[in-house]
Design an enzyme around this catalytic site. Structure first.
Site, short mmCIF file in Angstrom:
data_model
loop_
_atom_site.label_atom_id
_atom_site.label_comp_id
_atom_site.label_asym_id
_atom_site.label_seq_id
_atom_site.Cartn_x
_atom_site.Cartn_y
_atom_site.Cartn_z
N HIS A 155 -2.25 22.62 -40.26
CA HIS A 155 -2.38 23.81 -39.41
C HIS A 155 -3.26 24.87 -40.08
CE1 HIS A 155 0.96 22.24 -36.93
NE2 HIS A 155 1.50 21.92 -38.09
N SER A 276 -30.48 34.20 -44.34
CA SER A 276 -30.53 35.12 -43.20
C SER A 276 -31.85 35.87 -43.20
CB SER A 276 -29.36 36.12 -43.30
OG SER A 276 -29.56 37.22 -42.43
N LYS A 282 -27.04 36.13 -47.91
CA LYS A 282 -26.41 35.08 -47.12
C LYS A 282 -26.79 33.69 -47.61
CE LYS A 282 -24.02 35.14 -44.19
NZ LYS A 282 -24.28 35.18 -42.76
N GLU A 289 -23.07 23.32 -39.33
CA GLU A 289 -22.88 23.91 -38.01
C GLU A 289 -23.63 23.11 -36.95
OE1 GLU A 289 -23.90 28.04 -38.27
OE2 GLU A 289 -22.50 28.41 -39.91
#
Length: 456
Positions: A155, A276, A282, A289
């Site tokens: 979970h 970024s 970043k 993704e």
């Protein structure tokens, strides 16, 4: 010359041609189409439909067409509505009217079904090779972290200590199931439709079993009506790819979470990270993704194609032309994803110190319950007792091991001074030495078994 125009007094409308023609995408099947035609021409000669000399002439012409495709010099012409039309048109240009005998007893229905099965069988082989490379990367990294302890989650909440190798190997076995599905799908698709004609079979005495063997199939298809419209093999491949992509997406999600600075368990190589345009600090795991995102697209290809199949009547229907773009896209997408995911895994930096720092004693609550079981308490009672211990530690804002014996004795008489031995993460992991467990010994067994599978 069109393959079917004799019945019609006017040519097809240009808009219809643009809708109907598939040459833009099905020319990817040129090698399979030509190989099938070479085998079929031999079968026609063996059946006495054409002479051996005519077969040799046709085969020589087909080999020239293959060379033109392979060399990039083949030129499409007006009227080449699909790969079958294009190959036959060029064959006749090369060898003359004898090329028109090749299609005797054959339909584009059994021709395309054969071509696409051959292409899909080859695609299945290549996907197996790429999945094995990813599995090898997982095993390689896991071998270096058999004793690296990290928090395990259910979970997405801290659950129990596990080893980093155990986490990595969990994905090996997901991919192993994908490989089993892929092999089973290939076995089912290895039935040759060629010789089924349009739907009813052929009146010529061709040897379909020999054709199947010559093309690398296991057997000829059993029913000509079914054979020309059977696209189960496409749905099978789309499903295998979809479930495999789901597994890749789950791996990607773990990598995204564990590479987040809040966890810091792993660091991605610079070659497989992006930055970024605004924020200089970043470090994004964009490949992971994209893996998640493209999984939705692959599932969509499967569901869309199943929707195409669901209402079709018997025999070939033009709807089946929708099979190729869906599978071509799914296979091409996997060929994009798998090398990047493999390289990302191979170059992962496992931050053992960060994993160790994230371990908290509440992860040992189950071990504490098992300790009480060893003292004679029923597990259900032990579970309740440890729940009280956890609550007390939370109220006092101390780790479980810092609760005094006096406090533990109030909760249960089963606690003794030896309870201190419970609060050791490496020992907790080592105790789970059952088959398939997270203990270093059990994981070494997993890895040995995995290596054996990869050499089969």
């Amino acid at each position: 010359m069109s393959l079917w125009g004799g019945r019609f007094s006017e040519p097809s409308d240009d808009d219809l041609r643009r809708l109907n023609d598939s040459i833009d995408f099905d020319q990817a099947l040129y090698a399979e189409d030509i190989k099938g035609s070479i085998v079929y021409s031999r079968a026609l000669a063996q059946a006495g439909v054409i002479t051996a000399a005519e077969a040799d002439e046709i085969i020589a012409g087909l080999q020239q067409v293959m060379q033109e495709f392979d060399g990039g010099s083949f030129e499409l012409a007006e009227g080449d509505e699909d790969i079958h039309t294009a190959v036959e048109r060029r064959l006749i240009e090369i060898v003359g009217e004898v090329g028109g005998k090749l299609h005797t007893g054959r339909s584009r229905n059994d021709q395309v079904a054969t071509d696409f099965r051959l292409w899909t069988m080859r695609a299945a082989d290549r996907l197996q090779e790429e999945l094995r490379l990813l599995q090898a990367a997982l095993v390689s990294v896991a071998e270096s972290h058999i004793e690296t302890v990290m928090p395990g989650y259910t979970h997405l909440q801290p659950a129990q200590p596990i080893t980093a190798a155990h986490w990595l190997m969990s994905f090996f076995w997901m991919l192993e199931r994908d490989l089993e599905r892929l092999r089973a799908a290939k076995k089912r698709m290895a039935a040759c439709p060629l010789g089924s004609g349009a739907l009813a079979g052929t009146p010529f005495a061709i040897d379909r079993a020999q054709i199947a063997r010559d093309l690398g199939f296991c057997e000829p298809s059993e029913n000509s009506l079914d054979a020309v419209s059977d696209r189960d093999f496409v749905a099978d491949m789309l499903y295998v790819i979809s479930i495999c992509a789901v597994h890749l997406s789950r791996l990607a999600e773990d990598i995204l979470i564990y590479s987040n600075a809040a966890f810091g368990f792993i660091t991605l190589d610079d070659r497989y990270s992006t930055g970024s345009s605004l924020m200089p600090q970043k470090r994004n795991a964009d490949p992971m993704e994209l893996t998640r995102g493209k999984t939705g697209r692959l599932i969509g290809n499967l569901t869309g194609f199943l929707a195409t199949l669901k209402g079709l009547p018997s025999g070939y229907n033009k709807d089946l032309q929708e099979d190729k773009e869906a599978l071509f896209d799914s296979v091409a997408t996997m060929h994009q994803l798998l090398p990047v995911v493999t390289a990302t895994v191979s170059s992962l930096l496992i931050n053992a110190e960060a994993m160790e720092a994230a371990l908290t004693e509440d992860l040992l609550a189950t071990d504490l319950a098992d300790y009480l079981v060893g003292k004679g308490a029923p597990f259900r009672q032990s579970h309740h007792i440890v729940g009280q211990v956890v609550r007390l530690a939370a109220e006092r804002e101390v780790p479980l091991s810092q609760l005094p014996m006096s406090a533990l004795s109030v909760i249960s008489e089963h606690f003794g001074e030896d309870v201190a031995q419970v609060f050791d993460y490496a020992s907790s992991v080592a105790r789970r030495n059952s088959y398939g467990g997270t203990a270093p010994g059990a994981v070494r067994g997993q890895i040995a078994q995995a290596k054996a599978r990869m050499t089969e």
